[in-house]
Design an enzyme around this catalytic site. Structure first.
Site, PDB file in Angstrom:
ATOM      1  N   LYS A 155      89.849 167.895 -83.258  1.00 17.44           N
ATOM      2  CA  LYS A 155      89.209 167.153 -84.342  1.00 17.44           C
ATOM      3  C   LYS A 155      89.992 167.469 -85.609  1.00 17.44           C
ATOM      4  CE  LYS A 155      86.946 168.224 -87.372  1.00 17.44           C
ATOM      5  NZ  LYS A 155      87.120 168.675 -88.807  1.00 17.44           N
TER       6      LYS A 155
ATOM      7  N   THR B   8      94.128 171.220 -90.673  1.00 13.65           N
ATOM      8  CA  THR B   8      92.710 171.569 -90.604  1.00 13.65           C
ATOM      9  C   THR B   8      92.157 170.942 -89.445  1.00 13.65           C
ATOM     10  OG1 THR B   8      92.174 171.439 -92.790  1.00 13.65           O
ATOM     11  CG2 THR B   8      90.411 171.153 -91.327  1.00 13.65           C
TER      12      THR B   8
ATOM     13  N   THR C   8      84.143 165.376 -87.569  1.00 13.96           N
ATOM     14  CA  THR C   8      83.526 165.343 -88.905  1.00 13.96           C
ATOM     15  C   THR C   8      83.813 163.957 -89.500  1.00 13.96           C
ATOM     16  OG1 THR C   8      85.482 166.417 -89.837  1.00 13.96           O
ATOM     17  CG2 THR C   8      83.605 167.820 -89.320  1.00 13.96           C
TER      18      THR C   8
END
Lengths: 394, 394
Positions: free
Chosen positions: A171, A182, A145
């Protein structure tokens, strides 16, 4: 260097159009045979549809493929979000000719927006056609992202003379805080191991890797670590020594990936380990390390290359555990900047300033009270962090 | 407008050279007669010397003067720091011709650097000469650090027909988090009130003002609120109705100042009230409001004027209290952006985008579970916050 391949695994990554910039956003991992699987998931009470689905499916202990999209987290999307998550696994299953129940799914991106499942369906044939043994980098790119680099770590081990491989892809660069960071992390291995031992090994490796990093103190709704072991190397975990061998390799892969995540923290320019020693308990030490590593004032000072130890001690003082400020010593790498809670003077300041210019260093706080210790990796907090997150949805 | 003056109080502010930019950095408040005094102080375990000294002295319930410096927090400065804090009160006492025990002291600025007490001593004659009834703005300027505006709020009340005045001065724009905000706040009144009632009133007013604001989640080592009541107006608190009158006025002064602090938060461009309703308990609601109001991802989205309600719900989900994400409604002012934990669609998004452009608005989260509620004021998190705090010591 010879390319090390995890036997029997293939991967792919393509652009489906979910990402507005046209980048790769749909990835697939496939094992030629059903693999033993284990997973750990976010502790946030708000959980994305794919997380809820994976929690159910992984109870079987088996998985043969994982489909992942970036650009949309499929979170806070209600019943339709669950139907979409299931549809993603169905598309993958039918393309690969395997049972839907053997497919797991993950999503990452903006929260609270309906997933455009049509784009995923349309991209499926291309994705399935693209899978290949060395497709891991494509996959790693497809799950990014705000990450600036794809994150892949591969390590090898040997059991009874038989080599095996562990490859991890991750990621994550924002919304990073224990537990967990996260992030999405997918680990493949051609080792043979039982579901119970694999789960134990994963929990242990997670505790010393992704549960010890922080970027911005926010815990995501989509955090997922999955590990698949398909046994095709012939190396088999049959006794505690074998387990130990695998644990070491798995620890290396997860630790390596977790450091890559912090280092690639949104806007980060420095990787800093916060070590707390001499606390009354390990739990106390962890709380202090957590508070220091998440303090915006500490993190902006790191960005400014300012040896502002007062902010470090002040953060320790509000961590909610007993400390004696006038017993605390603070170091930047091996330079003592504060002794007994007080400044060590201009010379120490000059030496510390040199450390602060490095890309990686250690801040240690010795409370001189007991034997408790803990360590967390963090990064600095830069102007670019704000820029990235103020613009994220636009 | 006629200048309202708190009877019998004088104040001053001068430049002693502690601030590198040459700005005012030394302030003095003086009451013509000894005043009844009450205080509340930081809960951080690392406490600056002046805080430790004030805690002792305020036990007498009396105070006649307060001396304050900015540019150095006199914190983590050991025994010498305590001697310096005491010296500050001695300088003020001898200049004013009052007992040293009736002088309180506060400091704000960088932590962990020795205080240059010589500069304060040298500036003392000028400071004492400068005190005057309308010197409050000079004082307010002298206690500023990264503040961009001096913060003074004055309100009047009446008891049995007799008017009285409450004037408060505050500083603080970073290291702001309950409890308390990093800040100094000095409140003067010409009301007559007992020490016990004054303490009660201060605690109550603090709970609804400075304990309900956050800028960056860091709690300071120097937080201090002092209130002095010298009785010179003739208005006297003698029964519960009188107390109620004073409480309302004091609440207004502290609430006004606390909002000014958040609005002037380092780099802040917006003042946002986070209201949580429908929690199981008030405590649950507070924890959620605290987590949302301190989330860097929420605060950067506010800076970006992005109605990113998913980050708000995700923050609520990691607050450590029970919620049902699919029962939660989220509003920007009166625009519902999410119902039952899901997006309300493009129209709502457009309406919300208009709200986000405002300088002040309310974010409310209704959990639809119970009767618990809480509210916290926060600000957005901007590029300038990082700039200010990366450069703070240089």
């Amino acid at each position: 260097m010879e390319k090390v391949i995890c036997k029997g695994f293939k991967a792919a990554g393509v652009a489906s159009g979910l990402k507005k910039n046209g980048g790769k956003d749909l990835g697939l991992i496939y094992s030629e045979v059903p693999a033993t699987a284990a997973g750990v998931f976010t502790k946030n009470l708000v959980q994305a549809a794919p997380v809820l689905l994976d929690r159910e499916r992984i109870k079987s202990g088996k998985c043969q493929a994982v489909i992942v999209n970036s650009g949309n987290a499929n979170c806070c999307t209600g019943g339709q979000g669950m139907l979409d998550a299931i549809a993603m696994t169905r598309f993958a299953a039918s393309s690969l000719g395997i049972p839907e129940e053997l497919v797991l799914v993950a999503s990452t991106g903006v929260i609270g927006q309906p997933l455009d499942i049509g784009k995923i369906e349309a991209a499926m044939p291309e994705l399935a056609k693209d899978i290949k043994p060395d497709g891991m980098t494509n996959f790693a790119e497809a799950i990014m992202t705000t990450d600036t680099v794809p994150k892949v770590v591969t390590r090898q081990g040997k059991i009874e003379g038989k080599p095996y491989t562990v490859t991890g892809v991750a990621k994550g660069s924002g919304m990073i805080r224990p537990d967990m960071a996260t992030m999405l992390c997918f680990v493949m291995s051609d080792i043979k191991i039982s579901h119970d031992l694999l789960t134990e090994a994963l929990l242990s490796a997670t505790d010393i890797s992704f549960n010890r990093i922080t970027v911005d103190g926010d815990t995501s709704t989509n955090d997922t670590i999955l590990v698949l072991a398909n046994g095709l190397s012939g190396a088999t975990v049959e006794n505690p020594a074998h387990k130990e061998s695998f644990q070491i390799v798995l620890d290396e892969v997860l630790t390596g990936l977790s450091k890559m995540v912090v280092k690639d923290g949104e806007g980060a320019t420095k990787l800093v380990e916060i070590i707390v020693r001499g606390a009354l308990t390990n739990k106390d030490a962890y709380k202090i390390a957590d508070t220091v590593s998440n303090s915006n004032l500490v993190k902006t000072a790191l960005f400014g290359e300012d040896a502002n130890w007062g902010r470090i001690l002040a953060a320790a003082g509000r961590a909610g555990v007993k400390i004696h400020p006038y017993k605390a010593d603070i170091f930047f790498d091996d330079v003592m900047i504060a002794k007994d809670g007080m400044w060590c003077g201009e010379n120490a300041e000059e030496e510390a300033a040199k450390i602060l210019k490095r890309d990686e260093f250690i801040i240690s706080v010795d409370l001189n009270m007991g034997q408790g210790s803990a360590s967390i990796f963090t990064c600095d907090f830069s102007i670019d962090y704000v820029r990235i997150n103020a613009d994220y949805r636009s």
